[in-house]
Design a protein around this motif. Sequence first.
Motif, mmCIF file in Angstrom:
data_model
loop_
_atom_site.group_PDB
_atom_site.id
_atom_site.type_symbol
_atom_site.label_atom_id
_atom_site.label_comp_id
_atom_site.label_asym_id
_atom_site.label_seq_id
_atom_site.Cartn_x
_atom_site.Cartn_y
_atom_site.Cartn_z
ATOM 1 N N PHE A 168 57.549 42.161 31.749
ATOM 2 C CA PHE A 168 56.146 42.570 31.748
ATOM 3 C C PHE A 168 55.338 41.650 30.829
ATOM 4 C CE2 PHE A 168 58.495 46.096 33.300
ATOM 5 C CZ PHE A 168 57.650 46.830 34.127
ATOM 6 N N SER A 169 54.572 40.746 31.427
ATOM 7 C CA SER A 169 53.713 39.789 30.717
ATOM 8 C C SER A 169 54.500 38.720 29.965
ATOM 9 C CB SER A 169 52.762 40.511 29.752
ATOM 10 O OG SER A 169 51.936 41.415 30.439
ATOM 11 N N PRO A 170 55.361 37.975 30.665
ATOM 12 C CA PRO A 170 56.097 36.908 29.978
ATOM 13 C C PRO A 170 55.228 35.680 29.727
ATOM 14 C CG PRO A 170 56.573 36.841 32.323
ATOM 15 C CD PRO A 170 55.697 38.052 32.098
ATOM 16 N N GLY A 171 55.668 34.868 28.787
ATOM 17 C CA GLY A 171 55.001 33.603 28.481
ATOM 18 C C GLY A 171 55.929 32.773 27.625
ATOM 19 N N PHE A 192 62.075 41.014 38.466
ATOM 20 C CA PHE A 192 60.732 41.545 38.719
ATOM 21 C C PHE A 192 59.838 41.079 37.575
ATOM 22 C CE2 PHE A 192 57.428 44.694 37.893
ATOM 23 C CZ PHE A 192 56.906 44.963 39.158
ATOM 24 N N ILE A 193 58.733 40.435 37.903
ATOM 25 C CA ILE A 193 57.781 39.961 36.894
ATOM 26 C C ILE A 193 56.401 40.503 37.229
ATOM 27 C CG2 ILE A 193 56.624 37.946 35.901
ATOM 28 C CD1 ILE A 193 59.115 36.310 36.459
ATOM 29 N N THR A 194 55.710 41.001 36.214
ATOM 30 C CA THR A 194 54.319 41.394 36.400
ATOM 31 C C THR A 194 53.539 41.068 35.132
ATOM 32 O OG1 THR A 194 52.842 43.151 37.173
ATOM 33 C CG2 THR A 194 54.574 43.792 35.606
ATOM 34 N N SER A 195 52.250 41.336 35.153
ATOM 35 C CA SER A 195 51.387 40.971 34.030
ATOM 36 C C SER A 195 50.084 41.743 34.146
ATOM 37 C CB SER A 195 51.094 39.458 34.081
ATOM 38 O OG SER A 195 50.412 39.136 35.290
ATOM 39 N N ALA A 196 49.204 41.487 33.194
ATOM 40 C CA ALA A 196 47.846 41.999 33.327
ATOM 41 C C ALA A 196 47.152 41.262 34.472
ATOM 42 C CB ALA A 196 47.082 41.809 32.021
ATOM 43 N N LYS A 197 45.958 41.701 34.829
ATOM 44 C CA LYS A 197 45.236 41.091 35.942
ATOM 45 C C LYS A 197 44.597 39.750 35.579
ATOM 46 C CE LYS A 197 42.587 43.317 38.718
ATOM 47 N NZ LYS A 197 41.513 44.177 39.253
ATOM 48 N N SER A 198 44.531 39.434 34.300
ATOM 49 C CA SER A 198 43.815 38.232 33.880
ATOM 50 C C SER A 198 44.435 36.976 34.487
ATOM 51 C CB SER A 198 43.814 38.116 32.351
ATOM 52 O OG SER A 198 45.102 37.785 31.875
ATOM 53 N N LYS A 199 43.592 36.007 34.792
ATOM 54 C CA LYS A 199 44.050 34.758 35.401
ATOM 55 C C LYS A 199 45.081 34.064 34.519
ATOM 56 C CE LYS A 199 42.388 30.369 37.296
ATOM 57 N NZ LYS A 199 41.184 29.529 37.553
ATOM 58 N N GLU A 200 44.847 34.086 33.197
ATOM 59 C CA GLU A 200 45.763 33.426 32.264
ATOM 60 C C GLU A 200 47.165 34.040 32.322
ATOM 61 O OE1 GLU A 200 46.227 32.493 27.466
ATOM 62 O OE2 GLU A 200 44.502 33.626 28.210
ATOM 63 N N GLU A 201 47.232 35.370 32.295
ATOM 64 C CA GLU A 201 48.544 36.022 32.322
ATOM 65 C C GLU A 201 49.242 35.819 33.667
ATOM 66 O OE1 GLU A 201 49.603 39.781 30.961
ATOM 67 O OE2 GLU A 201 48.635 39.593 29.017
ATOM 68 N N VAL A 202 48.492 35.925 34.740
ATOM 69 C CA VAL A 202 49.082 35.738 36.072
ATOM 70 C C VAL A 202 49.640 34.327 36.209
ATOM 71 C CG1 VAL A 202 48.587 35.624 38.547
ATOM 72 C CG2 VAL A 202 47.675 37.512 37.180
ATOM 73 N N SER A 214 67.015 33.012 40.924
ATOM 74 C CA SER A 214 67.418 34.087 41.833
ATOM 75 C C SER A 214 66.697 34.018 43.178
ATOM 76 C CB SER A 214 67.137 35.439 41.190
ATOM 77 O OG SER A 214 67.418 36.485 42.093
ATOM 78 N N ALA A 215 67.431 34.330 44.227
ATOM 79 C CA ALA A 215 66.826 34.421 45.557
ATOM 80 C C ALA A 215 66.079 35.733 45.723
ATOM 81 C CB ALA A 215 67.902 34.298 46.627
ATOM 82 N N GLN A 216 66.389 36.717 44.889
ATOM 83 C CA GLN A 216 65.710 38.022 44.941
ATOM 84 C C GLN A 216 64.798 38.139 43.738
ATOM 85 O OE1 GLN A 216 68.242 41.491 45.295
ATOM 86 N NE2 GLN A 216 66.552 42.904 44.963
ATOM 87 N N LYS A 217 63.548 37.772 43.930
ATOM 88 C CA LYS A 217 62.597 37.822 42.816
ATOM 89 C C LYS A 217 61.232 38.253 43.333
ATOM 90 C CE LYS A 217 61.678 32.797 43.013
ATOM 91 N NZ LYS A 217 61.633 31.543 42.205
ATOM 92 N N THR A 218 60.516 38.983 42.475
ATOM 93 C CA THR A 218 59.208 39.536 42.832
ATOM 94 C C THR A 218 58.222 39.260 41.714
ATOM 95 O OG1 THR A 218 60.211 41.348 44.094
ATOM 96 C CG2 THR A 218 57.935 41.656 43.353
ATOM 97 N N GLN A 219 57.058 38.718 42.050
ATOM 98 C CA GLN A 219 55.944 38.701 41.100
ATOM 99 C C GLN A 219 54.897 39.663 41.622
ATOM 100 O OE1 GLN A 219 53.706 35.045 40.438
ATOM 101 N NE2 GLN A 219 52.586 35.948 38.715
ATOM 102 N N PHE A 220 54.683 40.734 40.870
ATOM 103 C CA PHE A 220 53.691 41.732 41.261
ATOM 104 C C PHE A 220 52.394 41.456 40.509
ATOM 105 C CE2 PHE A 220 51.567 45.849 40.466
ATOM 106 C CZ PHE A 220 51.205 46.119 41.776
ATOM 107 N N ILE A 221 51.319 41.273 41.267
ATOM 108 C CA ILE A 221 49.993 41.050 40.679
ATOM 109 C C ILE A 221 49.154 42.288 40.949
ATOM 110 C CG2 ILE A 221 47.932 39.612 40.679
ATOM 111 C CD1 ILE A 221 49.693 37.321 41.753
ATOM 112 N N PRO A 222 48.843 43.068 39.912
ATOM 113 C CA PRO A 222 48.103 44.329 40.121
ATOM 114 C C PRO A 222 46.699 44.074 40.660
ATOM 115 C CG PRO A 222 48.270 43.828 37.780
ATOM 116 C CD PRO A 222 49.135 42.830 38.482
#
Length: 257
Positions: A168-171, A192-202, A214-222
């Motif tokens: 959640f919000s890596p960098g 599974f990776i997600t973040s805040a909606k901000s352009k910088e975090e995404v 990994s072949a099984q990976k998800t980036q969720f953008i709220p």
Amino acid sequence: MIRSLLASLLAAVLALTLSGQRAQAAPAAPAAESNPVTLVASDGVKVYGWVASTGDKSKPIILLFHQAGSNHAEYDPIAPELVRAGFNTLALDQRSGSERWGQPNRTAKELGRNATYSDAFKDLQAAVTWAKASGYTGKIIVWGSSYSSSLVFLLAAEQPAVSAVLSFSPGEYLGGETTVKDAAAKVKVPVFITSAKSKEEVTEAKAIFTAVASAQKTQFIPQQGGVHGSSTLRKDKNPRGMDENWKAVKTFLDSVR
């Protein structure tokens, strides 16, 4: 005849009233009980954690790591929801953290000195060791928030016991320009990776997501609402977007349980 009708009517009203009172008095499903545990890191530091259990150690266990300046209480409203979904949890007080959510960070307080994000990596390692030694036979899933969402890639890269990663919000919070991306390139378990909606975090999350092997990976953008770290799943921090984020998280967890 009228007396009989009135009596029947009163009896019906009384029955409905009692039924409503019984429904209101019915107890809610109990929240998952949180029990304290003490881990010992490889350098001898005592690390404090709190376990919320399904009562079945054959079910997966999720190791929950907090963000900067925080502690295990970041997960107070999150861990019970994970338990209801069929996952055991361990929420840690890492040595890099502080008082927040009305709770102290016991590990940081007893350490008595400032610890870096990288110092806290030993605490994450200790959590994996503890899960294996404590009789949990289900999958071990690691979950990081902000700085620890970067550390979980280093953890998964070196620990074969890790079955999946939620970040959640890596960098690149760990002192190098590509430290996290280099670790992500070695991670072959589901991510599974997600973040805040901000352009910088995404954008930061996207760079790490792209590096994941990994072949099984998800980036969720709220779309409705997203905030920094695991707080995106807390109603007090993300009232508009919490449900949307939970749906994405549970879909991923269902695919790796």
